[in-house]
Design a protein around this motif. Structure first.
Motif, PDB file in Angstrom:
ATOM      1  N   LEU A   1       3.754   1.607   4.132  1.00  0.00           N
ATOM      2  CA  LEU A   1       2.442   1.119   4.559  1.00  0.00           C
ATOM      3  C   LEU A   1       2.444   0.841   6.053  1.00  0.00           C
ATOM      4  O   LEU A   1       1.475   1.169   6.760  1.00  0.00           O
ATOM      5  CB  LEU A   1       2.094  -0.155   3.780  1.00  0.00           C
ATOM      6  N   GLU A   2       3.567   0.272   6.509  1.00  0.00           N
ATOM      7  CA  GLU A   2       3.674   0.005   7.942  1.00  0.00           C
ATOM      8  C   GLU A   2       3.671   1.303   8.736  1.00  0.00           C
ATOM      9  O   GLU A   2       3.008   1.418   9.775  1.00  0.00           O
ATOM     10  CB  GLU A   2       4.955  -0.792   8.208  1.00  0.00           C
ATOM     11  N   GLU A   3       4.426   2.304   8.188  1.00  0.00           N
ATOM     12  CA  GLU A   3       4.455   3.601   8.862  1.00  0.00           C
ATOM     13  C   GLU A   3       3.078   4.272   8.818  1.00  0.00           C
ATOM     14  O   GLU A   3       2.637   4.885   9.794  1.00  0.00           O
ATOM     15  CB  GLU A   3       5.501   4.497   8.197  1.00  0.00           C
TER      16      GLU A   3
ATOM     17  N   MET B   1      -6.331  17.841  -3.141  1.00  0.00           N
ATOM     18  CA  MET B   1      -6.623  16.416  -2.967  1.00  0.00           C
ATOM     19  C   MET B   1      -5.469  15.524  -3.447  1.00  0.00           C
ATOM     20  O   MET B   1      -5.430  14.341  -3.125  1.00  0.00           O
ATOM     21  CB  MET B   1      -7.905  16.047  -3.725  1.00  0.00           C
ATOM     22  N   ASN B   2      -4.537  16.106  -4.220  1.00  0.00           N
ATOM     23  CA  ASN B   2      -3.396  15.331  -4.725  1.00  0.00           C
ATOM     24  C   ASN B   2      -2.214  15.324  -3.769  1.00  0.00           C
ATOM     25  O   ASN B   2      -1.199  14.679  -4.040  1.00  0.00           O
ATOM     26  CB  ASN B   2      -2.938  15.876  -6.077  1.00  0.00           C
ATOM     27  N   ILE B   3      -2.342  16.071  -2.657  1.00  0.00           N
ATOM     28  CA  ILE B   3      -1.256  16.066  -1.673  1.00  0.00           C
ATOM     29  C   ILE B   3      -1.173  14.674  -1.043  1.00  0.00           C
ATOM     30  O   ILE B   3      -2.167  14.131  -0.567  1.00  0.00           O
ATOM     31  CB  ILE B   3      -1.480  17.142  -0.594  1.00  0.00           C
ATOM     32  N   LYS B   4       0.030  14.106  -1.092  1.00  0.00           N
ATOM     33  CA  LYS B   4       0.229  12.733  -0.638  1.00  0.00           C
ATOM     34  C   LYS B   4       0.372  12.661   0.873  1.00  0.00           C
ATOM     35  O   LYS B   4       0.814  13.605   1.516  1.00  0.00           O
ATOM     36  CB  LYS B   4       1.470  12.129  -1.304  1.00  0.00           C
ATOM     37  N   SER B   5       0.028  11.494   1.384  1.00  0.00           N
ATOM     38  CA  SER B   5       0.189  11.247   2.820  1.00  0.00           C
ATOM     39  C   SER B   5       1.639  10.845   3.071  1.00  0.00           C
ATOM     40  O   SER B   5       2.542  11.256   2.341  1.00  0.00           O
ATOM     41  CB  SER B   5      -0.786  10.163   3.269  1.00  0.00           C
ATOM     42  N   VAL B   6       1.910   9.956   4.024  1.00  0.00           N
ATOM     43  CA  VAL B   6       3.268   9.595   4.430  1.00  0.00           C
ATOM     44  C   VAL B   6       4.094   9.187   3.209  1.00  0.00           C
ATOM     45  O   VAL B   6       3.688   8.359   2.417  1.00  0.00           O
ATOM     46  CB  VAL B   6       3.221   8.411   5.425  1.00  0.00           C
ATOM     47  N   SER B   7       5.308   9.767   3.038  1.00  0.00           N
ATOM     48  CA  SER B   7       6.168   9.452   1.891  1.00  0.00           C
ATOM     49  C   SER B   7       7.467   8.863   2.379  1.00  0.00           C
ATOM     50  O   SER B   7       7.815   8.974   3.525  1.00  0.00           O
ATOM     51  CB  SER B   7       6.428  10.715   1.064  1.00  0.00           C
TER      52      SER B   7
END
Length: 537
Positions: free
Chosen positions: A380-382, A531-537
């Motif tokens: 979340l911070e990233e 749309m299911n592609i995730k953001s920062v992991s």
């Protein structure tokens, strides 16, 4: 405390005894009810006294050694030697039966040698009293039968009946499981006691105790209790008569069904025996048996173990037999209780082990959750940091476009003012201006988007057939296909809006989108999968 000597000098025997009975009844009337708490307190005192029993035994042994040293003196007179032997035999009484009988035998032989027949009879009477304790029952009866009490002086008649009372009582104890024989010997004991009472000084402690026992035998419990209560109020706690009086009170309580009082007085009697270093005892044995029946196995085992040890040390087969009959039962019960305690301990250990496992698993799960939370917080911070960068780049892009728009406005104004309209038309017609600025927009957009979706290209290729996957040229971050998909992932689904932002026609954007669907593994779910592609992991 009431003392007999103060009374006997003023009144006759009958008056003395009447006064004593009045005082005794007052003591009984004023005695407190005995309950569980009083018994527990008395047992605690008994436990403490048993811990100190070696001290009391050592004192008695010292007295015995002192009398032995007196006998070793060559200058001692014959009379003093006889009296010292009598005291030594009495000191061995209830401490070491073998030694007591041996000393009495030695004294009787010496008295006969000195032609002191009365003294010899006294030694013989005391000797035969304790022969049943050594299981010499027939010998004791034969020796008593050879003595004609009618020919004895008054003092020896008293001792004769006391010896007969005690001897028959000991013999009866061997036949407790044979009622007819037991009752016959007990009747002889009480007949002897009845005769003894007539020879005792009325109002003396021995008279009161024997009178109390006689009343008890005839089931006159109130009179027995009154006399016994008066005795324990008068006598010293380590006196043998005190122990017998307490035991008598215990027997009365048992006959009346007063359970707590029974245990209480047995404990009090056992304390007196312990303080007097008396090893030939009955109270501790009975106490061990009764508290065993009440479920206190540990105390019962401890008391009977001490009683058996004392009986062995005293060499009293009667007491050894009585203790050994019940001790194995209690020992088995104690072992069963220990096994039960071990089982409970094992169960507790298993439960604790299970609880520890649950605790360990819980801690492990919490640790994993904590790590996940930490990773989520870090992500979340990233993400926030990336979004801050994206917003910063977006604002920077807006600033650049505002600046470019201002410069373009100035250039148009200058061209028109100087009449160079044709140059202006030429610049706008060639499209180079828009192309240059579009490239700058794409660079900023590509950097910002890949910050948020660093695995975007790989995730898109997972949705495409292997032969249709997108391969970027060297130095290229995103191409046109990927930018269209990027705008769709950001929620810009209308082709017109995408065309406007990319400076393409709506038809061109529509064509690109259609081709991408045809390259997908699943055409129908392609746009949903994007749309299911995730953001920062």
């Amino acid at each position: 405390m009431f003392r007999f000597s103060n009374v006997s000098g003023r009144f006759g025997k009958t008056q003395v005894f009447a006064v004593l009975m009045i005082f005794a009844n007052l003591l009984v009337a004023g005695s407190e009810t005995i309950g569980r708490r009083e018994v527990a307190s008395m047992l605690k005192t008994l436990d403490s006294e048993l811990e100190n029993r070696e001290v009391y035994i050592s004192r008695r042994r010292t007295s015995i050694d002192s009398l032995k040293n007196v006998l070793k003196c060559s200058s001692i007179s014959s009379d003093d030697r006889l009296s010292t032997l009598l005291m030594l035999g009495d000191m061995y009484n209830a401490y070491n039966t073998d030694s007591a009988v041996s000393i009495y035998d030695k004294g009787a032989s010496l008295a006969r040698d000195l032609k002191q027949d009365s003294v010899a009879v006294r030694f013989e009477l005391r000797r035969l009293t304790y022969l049943p304790l050594l299981a010499f029952i027939s010998q004791a009866e034969d020796e008593l039968s050879r003595i004609d009490f009618r020919s004895l002086p008054k003092g020896l008649q008293e001792e004769y009946f006391d010896a007969a009372r005690q001897m028959y009582f000991y013999i009866a104890a061997y036949y407790v499981n044979y009622p007819d024989v037991y009752d016959r010997y007990m009747a002889k004991s009480h007949d002897a006691q009845k005769s003894l009472i007539g020879h005792l000084e009325e109002g003396s402690p021995r008279y009161m105790l024997n009178m109390g026992e006689y009343y008890y035998y005839n089931k006159e419990y109130s009179k027995t209790q009154a006399l016994a209560m008066l005795l324990i109020d008068q006598l010293q706690p380590e006196d043998n008569l005190y122990a017998r009086a307490c035991h008598l009170l215990a027997e009365i309580s048992k006959a009346r069904g007063e359970h707590y009082a029974y245990e209480y007085y047995l404990a009090l009697s056992a304390i007196a025996d312990t303080r007097g270093a008396t090893l030939e005892v009955a109270s501790l044995q009975e106490l061990g048996k009764t508290i065993y029946l009440n479920g206190d196995v540990q105390h019962a085992y401890d008391y009977l173990s001490v009683a058996l040890s004392d009986a062995v040390e005293c060499n009293a087969p009667l007491r050894i037999l009585q203790s050994s009959q019940v001790l194995p039962i209690i020992e088995r019960a104690q072992k069963a209780e220990i096994r039960s305690a071990h089982i409970r301990l094992y169960v507790i250990m298993v439960v604790m082990a299970v609880l520890l496992m649950i605790l360990a698993i819980t801690l492990y799960v919490l640790h994993r959750k904590n790590r996940q939370m930490n990773r989520m917080a870090l992500r979340l911070e990233e993400a926030n940091s990336t979004k801050d960068v994206y917003i910063s780049q977006f604002l920077n892009l807006c600033s650049i476009y505002m600046d470019k728009l201002t410069q373009f406005n100035k250039m148009v104004n200058r061209k028109i003012t100087t009449g160079k309209v044709d140059d202006l038309l030429k610049i706008t017609k060639q499209g180079k201006y828009i192309e240059e600025h579009s490239k700058e927009f794409y660079d900023v957009f590509d950097d910002a988007f890949l910050h948020i979706y660093p695995n975007f290209v790989a995730e898109v290729n997972k949705l495409l057939r292997p032969e249709e996957q997108i391969v970027l040229r060297e130095g290229e971050k995103l191409n046109t296909d990927l930018r269209i998909i990027a705008f769709m992932r950001l929620g810009i689904e209308e082709s017109s809006r995408i065309a406007q932002m990319m400076n393409y026609s709506v038809y061109t954007i529509y064509t690109y989108r259609n081709k991408l669907k045809n390259r997908a593994i699943s055409r129908e779910t392609f746009e949903g999968d994007l749309m299911n592609i995730k953001s920062v992991s």
